[in-house]
Design a protein around this motif. Structure first.
Motif, PDB file in Angstrom:
ATOM      1  N   UNK A  43       1.042  -1.295   0.022  1.00 53.38           N
ATOM      2  CA  UNK A  43      -0.040  -0.089  -0.217  1.00 53.38           C
ATOM      3  C   UNK A  43       0.757   1.354   0.046  1.00 53.38           C
ATOM      4  N   UNK A  44       2.153   1.089   0.243  1.00 54.84           N
ATOM      5  CA  UNK A  44       2.915   2.277   0.342  1.00 54.84           C
ATOM      6  C   UNK A  44       3.501   2.513  -1.188  1.00 54.84           C
ATOM      7  N   UNK A  45       3.458   3.913  -1.483  1.00 58.46           N
ATOM      8  CA  UNK A  45       3.829   4.251  -3.067  1.00 58.46           C
ATOM      9  C   UNK A  45       5.463   4.182  -3.016  1.00 58.46           C
ATOM     10  N   UNK A  46       6.128   4.773  -2.092  1.00 56.56           N
ATOM     11  CA  UNK A  46       7.471   4.983  -2.115  1.00 56.56           C
ATOM     12  C   UNK A  46       8.168   4.401  -0.842  1.00 56.56           C
ATOM     13  N   UNK A  47       9.344   3.940  -0.868  1.00 61.04           N
ATOM     14  CA  UNK A  47      10.202   3.293   0.132  1.00 61.04           C
ATOM     15  C   UNK A  47      10.207   4.250   1.187  1.00 61.04           C
ATOM     16  N   UNK A  48      10.655   5.478   1.236  1.00 54.40           N
ATOM     17  CA  UNK A  48      10.754   6.447   2.014  1.00 54.40           C
ATOM     18  C   UNK A  48       9.474   6.662   3.171  1.00 54.40           C
ATOM     19  N   UNK A  49       8.118   6.358   2.652  1.00 55.86           N
ATOM     20  CA  UNK A  49       7.027   6.553   3.389  1.00 55.86           C
ATOM     21  C   UNK A  49       6.865   5.283   4.158  1.00 55.86           C
ATOM     22  N   UNK A  50       7.160   4.080   3.747  1.00 56.91           N
ATOM     23  CA  UNK A  50       7.268   2.839   4.552  1.00 56.91           C
ATOM     24  C   UNK A  50       8.390   2.908   5.651  1.00 56.91           C
ATOM     25  N   UNK A  51       9.510   3.458   5.284  1.00 54.99           N
ATOM     26  CA  UNK A  51      10.767   3.583   6.261  1.00 54.99           C
ATOM     27  C   UNK A  51      10.196   4.659   7.386  1.00 54.99           C
ATOM     28  N   UNK A  52       9.401   5.623   7.033  1.00 55.10           N
ATOM     29  CA  UNK A  52       9.146   6.666   7.978  1.00 55.10           C
ATOM     30  C   UNK A  52       8.028   5.880   8.922  1.00 55.10           C
ATOM     31  N   UNK A  53       6.926   5.487   8.602  1.00 60.19           N
ATOM     32  CA  UNK A  53       6.094   4.774   9.284  1.00 60.19           C
ATOM     33  C   UNK A  53       6.909   3.445  10.197  1.00 60.19           C
ATOM     34  N   UNK A  54       7.750   2.913   9.434  1.00 60.37           N
ATOM     35  CA  UNK A  54       8.194   1.627  10.375  1.00 60.37           C
ATOM     36  C   UNK A  54       9.098   2.089  11.387  1.00 60.37           C
ATOM     37  N   UNK A  55       9.843   3.393  11.275  1.00 68.25           N
ATOM     38  CA  UNK A  55      10.655   3.659  12.230  1.00 68.25           C
ATOM     39  C   UNK A  55       9.900   4.480  13.392  1.00 68.25           C
ATOM     40  N   UNK A  56       8.792   4.918  13.180  1.00 67.06           N
ATOM     41  CA  UNK A  56       8.184   5.856  13.997  1.00 67.06           C
ATOM     42  C   UNK A  56       8.171   5.381  15.421  1.00 67.06           C
ATOM     43  N   UNK A  57       8.221   6.174  16.532  1.00 65.90           N
ATOM     44  CA  UNK A  57       8.380   5.975  17.833  1.00 65.90           C
ATOM     45  C   UNK A  57       9.445   5.075  18.328  1.00 65.90           C
ATOM     46  N   UNK A  58      10.339   4.626  17.393  1.00 65.14           N
ATOM     47  CA  UNK A  58      11.519   3.971  17.780  1.00 65.14           C
ATOM     48  C   UNK A  58      12.533   4.826  18.472  1.00 65.14           C
ATOM     49  N   UNK A  59      12.599   5.965  18.159  1.00 67.53           N
ATOM     50  CA  UNK A  59      13.549   6.712  18.966  1.00 67.53           C
ATOM     51  C   UNK A  59      13.127   7.061  20.438  1.00 67.53           C
ATOM     52  N   UNK A  60      11.850   7.021  20.682  1.00 70.39           N
ATOM     53  CA  UNK A  60      11.521   7.086  22.163  1.00 70.39           C
ATOM     54  C   UNK A  60      11.914   5.774  22.847  1.00 70.39           C
TER      55      UNK A  60
END
Length: 92
Positions: A43-60
């Protein structure tokens, strides 16, 4: 300020802060786990959008994991300072 009150504030404050950080880490870990189970890569059009969603909240999660030992060390140091102060006041 009485040293017993200060000692209890340090004890419960450090333990409370560590418990709060543990609760938030567990919450974000469960949130990430549920997200990963339901992610649809196609469902993701770009790899960057997928990476942003996957790495969300990992920094916390990683910042809590990296800083928890230092907060525990702070509690140890403050406990030692209070102990030495108490020993100095009693003269034992």
């Amino acid at each position: 300020m009485e040293i017993e009150l200060l000692s209890e504030i340090v004890d419960y404050g450090i333990l409370g802060l560590l418990a709060f950080m543990s609760f938030l880490t567990l919450f974000f870990w469960i949130e990430r786990l549920l997200f990963y189970r339901g992610v649809k890569v196609e469902s993701y059009s770009t790899q960057e959008a997928l990476e942003l969603d996957i790495t969300n909240n990992l920094s916390i999660i990683s910042s809590f994991g990296a800083n928890a030992p230092y907060i525990g060390l702070l509690g140890t140091v403050l406990g030692i300072i209070i102990t030495f102060y108490t020993l100095g006041q009693t003269g034992e």
